[in-house]
Motif scaffolding. Structure first.
Motif, mmCIF file in Angstrom:
data_model
loop_
_atom_site.group_PDB
_atom_site.id
_atom_site.type_symbol
_atom_site.label_atom_id
_atom_site.label_comp_id
_atom_site.label_asym_id
_atom_site.label_seq_id
_atom_site.Cartn_x
_atom_site.Cartn_y
_atom_site.Cartn_z
ATOM 1 N N ALA A 5 -13.988 17.610 9.311
ATOM 2 C CA ALA A 5 -13.924 18.629 8.266
ATOM 3 C C ALA A 5 -13.695 19.994 8.886
ATOM 4 N N THR A 6 -13.787 21.029 8.060
ATOM 5 C CA THR A 6 -13.419 22.366 8.456
ATOM 6 C C THR A 6 -14.333 22.946 9.516
ATOM 7 N N THR A 7 -13.848 24.040 10.146
ATOM 8 C CA THR A 7 -14.597 24.725 11.178
ATOM 9 C C THR A 7 -15.958 25.166 10.666
ATOM 10 N N SER A 8 -16.971 25.004 11.483
ATOM 11 C CA SER A 8 -18.312 25.420 11.101
ATOM 12 C C SER A 8 -18.475 26.909 11.312
ATOM 13 N N LYS A 9 -19.285 27.542 10.477
ATOM 14 C CA LYS A 9 -19.571 28.965 10.641
ATOM 15 C C LYS A 9 -20.705 29.204 11.627
ATOM 16 N N LYS A 10 -21.277 28.123 12.139
ATOM 17 C CA LYS A 10 -22.427 28.260 13.001
ATOM 18 C C LYS A 10 -22.106 29.076 14.237
ATOM 19 N N ALA A 11 -20.891 28.899 14.780
ATOM 20 C CA ALA A 11 -20.529 29.617 16.004
ATOM 21 C C ALA A 11 -20.479 31.104 15.749
ATOM 22 N N GLN A 12 -21.043 31.869 16.633
ATOM 23 C CA GLN A 12 -21.060 33.325 16.525
ATOM 24 C C GLN A 12 -20.145 33.928 17.571
ATOM 25 N N THR A 72 -19.924 42.464 11.036
ATOM 26 C CA THR A 72 -20.178 41.164 11.658
ATOM 27 C C THR A 72 -19.355 40.084 10.970
ATOM 28 N N LEU A 73 -19.328 40.116 9.647
ATOM 29 C CA LEU A 73 -18.542 39.145 8.886
ATOM 30 C C LEU A 73 -17.055 39.284 9.192
ATOM 31 N N CYS A 74 -16.563 40.500 9.244
ATOM 32 C CA CYS A 74 -15.145 40.730 9.542
ATOM 33 C C CYS A 74 -14.789 40.248 10.937
ATOM 34 N N TRP A 75 -15.636 40.573 11.895
ATOM 35 C CA TRP A 75 -15.326 40.256 13.287
ATOM 36 C C TRP A 75 -15.313 38.752 13.528
ATOM 37 N N ARG A 76 -16.355 38.060 13.085
ATOM 38 C CA ARG A 76 -16.431 36.637 13.413
ATOM 39 C C ARG A 76 -15.356 35.829 12.673
ATOM 40 N N SER A 77 -15.001 36.237 11.464
ATOM 41 C CA SER A 77 -13.937 35.524 10.752
ATOM 42 C C SER A 77 -12.594 35.760 11.436
ATOM 43 N N SER A 78 -12.364 36.977 11.895
ATOM 44 C CA SER A 78 -11.113 37.297 12.583
ATOM 45 C C SER A 78 -11.000 36.545 13.899
ATOM 46 N N VAL A 79 -12.092 36.481 14.644
ATOM 47 C CA VAL A 79 -12.083 35.741 15.907
ATOM 48 C C VAL A 79 -11.776 34.267 15.655
ATOM 49 N N PHE A 104 -6.194 26.875 12.738
ATOM 50 C CA PHE A 104 -5.982 28.078 11.936
ATOM 51 C C PHE A 104 -6.310 27.811 10.467
ATOM 52 N N ALA A 105 -5.834 26.695 9.948
ATOM 53 C CA ALA A 105 -6.132 26.332 8.559
ATOM 54 C C ALA A 105 -7.620 26.109 8.359
ATOM 55 N N ALA A 106 -8.260 25.410 9.299
ATOM 56 C CA ALA A 106 -9.687 25.122 9.184
ATOM 57 C C ALA A 106 -10.515 26.397 9.197
ATOM 58 N N ALA A 107 -10.167 27.324 10.078
ATOM 59 C CA ALA A 107 -10.906 28.582 10.160
ATOM 60 C C ALA A 107 -10.724 29.411 8.897
ATOM 61 N N ASN A 108 -9.507 29.418 8.352
ATOM 62 C CA ASN A 108 -9.259 30.195 7.135
ATOM 63 C C ASN A 108 -9.978 29.612 5.921
ATOM 64 N N ILE A 109 -10.141 28.291 5.886
ATOM 65 C CA ILE A 109 -10.904 27.690 4.796
ATOM 66 C C ILE A 109 -12.383 28.003 4.968
ATOM 67 N N ALA A 110 -12.878 27.865 6.182
ATOM 68 C CA ALA A 110 -14.297 28.121 6.442
ATOM 69 C C ALA A 110 -14.667 29.578 6.177
ATOM 70 N N TYR A 111 -13.742 30.492 6.466
ATOM 71 C CA TYR A 111 -14.022 31.930 6.337
ATOM 72 C C TYR A 111 -13.118 32.588 5.301
ATOM 73 N N PHE A 112 -12.781 31.861 4.243
ATOM 74 C CA PHE A 112 -11.749 32.382 3.352
ATOM 75 C C PHE A 112 -12.185 33.670 2.637
ATOM 76 N N LYS A 113 -13.482 33.908 2.478
ATOM 77 C CA LYS A 113 -13.941 35.151 1.848
ATOM 78 C C LYS A 113 -13.925 36.302 2.854
ATOM 79 N N ALA A 114 -14.671 36.148 3.932
ATOM 80 C CA ALA A 114 -14.754 37.224 4.924
ATOM 81 C C ALA A 114 -13.414 37.499 5.589
ATOM 82 N N GLY A 115 -12.555 36.491 5.616
ATOM 83 C CA GLY A 115 -11.248 36.673 6.226
ATOM 84 C C GLY A 115 -10.377 37.687 5.518
ATOM 85 N N THR A 116 -10.729 38.042 4.286
ATOM 86 C CA THR A 116 -9.938 39.016 3.522
ATOM 87 C C THR A 116 -10.444 40.448 3.692
#
Length: 228
Positions: free
Chosen positions: A220-227, A72-79, A106-118
């Motif tokens: 500010a950066t993209t919120s993680k709230k969106a699924q 779930t973490l991998c998928w939503r960060s990738s999306v 793209f930058a905002a999403a990578n900051i918001a999901y910088f852990k799961a994005g890896t």
């Protein structure tokens, strides 16, 4: 009376769904940090529930197992990251404006999901092969969309670079290296980091940043709230 009762029931359901989403998000945030620090194999369900201060049945109400949490973490960060260069067919803005917008997203999403994005490229072996195939297809589409937008912006004279594919890969590399150095509590606030990364990527593309608007502050950066 029936309509009022139906509205009341719907309201209660919305509250219940919101509470459930908050609890599910709390599990994901705790697991994301543990997976990032200790890896998939080094993190157990017991570690996650201990971090949360809850019981295993509590976690199993929201997720079937550790792998479902990880995927779930991998998928939503990738999306969030890899769909940032998509624009509607009715978006008539110049290519360079869409490029600026897309790179900021793209930058905002990578900051918001910088852990799961890896996770997908650091521990792809832990993912289901079908999911990994979907993620790779999503990444290929991202680079095609970015490359096409770069070519359009160069054609209009708004970008200056040599090779679109190489430039797109260099831009992507700015994001994929984040996990080696980025610290959310560092000296640069997340919103400012997003702006600086956007400017760096635009420079790689040979494009100018958008003109500053007086009195306007960027969100500010993209919120993680969106699924997904």
């Amino acid at each position: 009376m029936k309509k009022a009762a139906a509205r009341h029931a719907q309201h209660r359901q919305e509250i219940a769904d919101d509470v459930r989403d908050q609890k599910r998000e709390r599990i994901l945030e705790a697991a994301e940090d543990l997976f990032f620090r200790h890896g998939y194999a080094g993190t157990t369900i017991a570690d996650i529930v201990d971090e949360l201060g809850v019981t295993k049945p509590y976690l199993y109400y929201y997720f079937n197992n550790k792998n479902e949490i990880f995927e779930t973490l991998c998928w939503r960060s990738s999306v969030a990251c890899l769909t940032s260069m998509r624009f509607g067919a009715d978006d008539a803005r110049p290519a360079v404006e869409k490029l600026r917008d897309g790179l900021h997203r793209f930058a905002a999403a990578n900051i918001a999901y910088f852990k799961a994005g890896t996770f997908a490229y650091r521990e792809g072996a832990a993912l289901d092969p079908a999911l990994m195939k979907s993620l790779r297809a999503m990444a290929r589409r991202f680079y095609r969309e970015l490359g096409a937008l770069l070519e359009q912006a160069r054609k209009s004279g708004d970008c200056d670079f040599d090779n679109a594919k190489l430039t797109a890969l260099a831009i992507g590399g700015v994001a994929t290296s984040l996990y080696t150095w980025y610290k959310p509590d560092g000296s640069i606030a997340p919103g400012d980091m997003v702006d600086q990364l956007t400017r760096i990527m635009l420079k790689i593309a040979g494009a100018q940043p958008a003109p500053a608007k007086t009195g306007q502050k960027r969100k500010a950066t993209t919120s993680k709230k969106a699924q997904p």
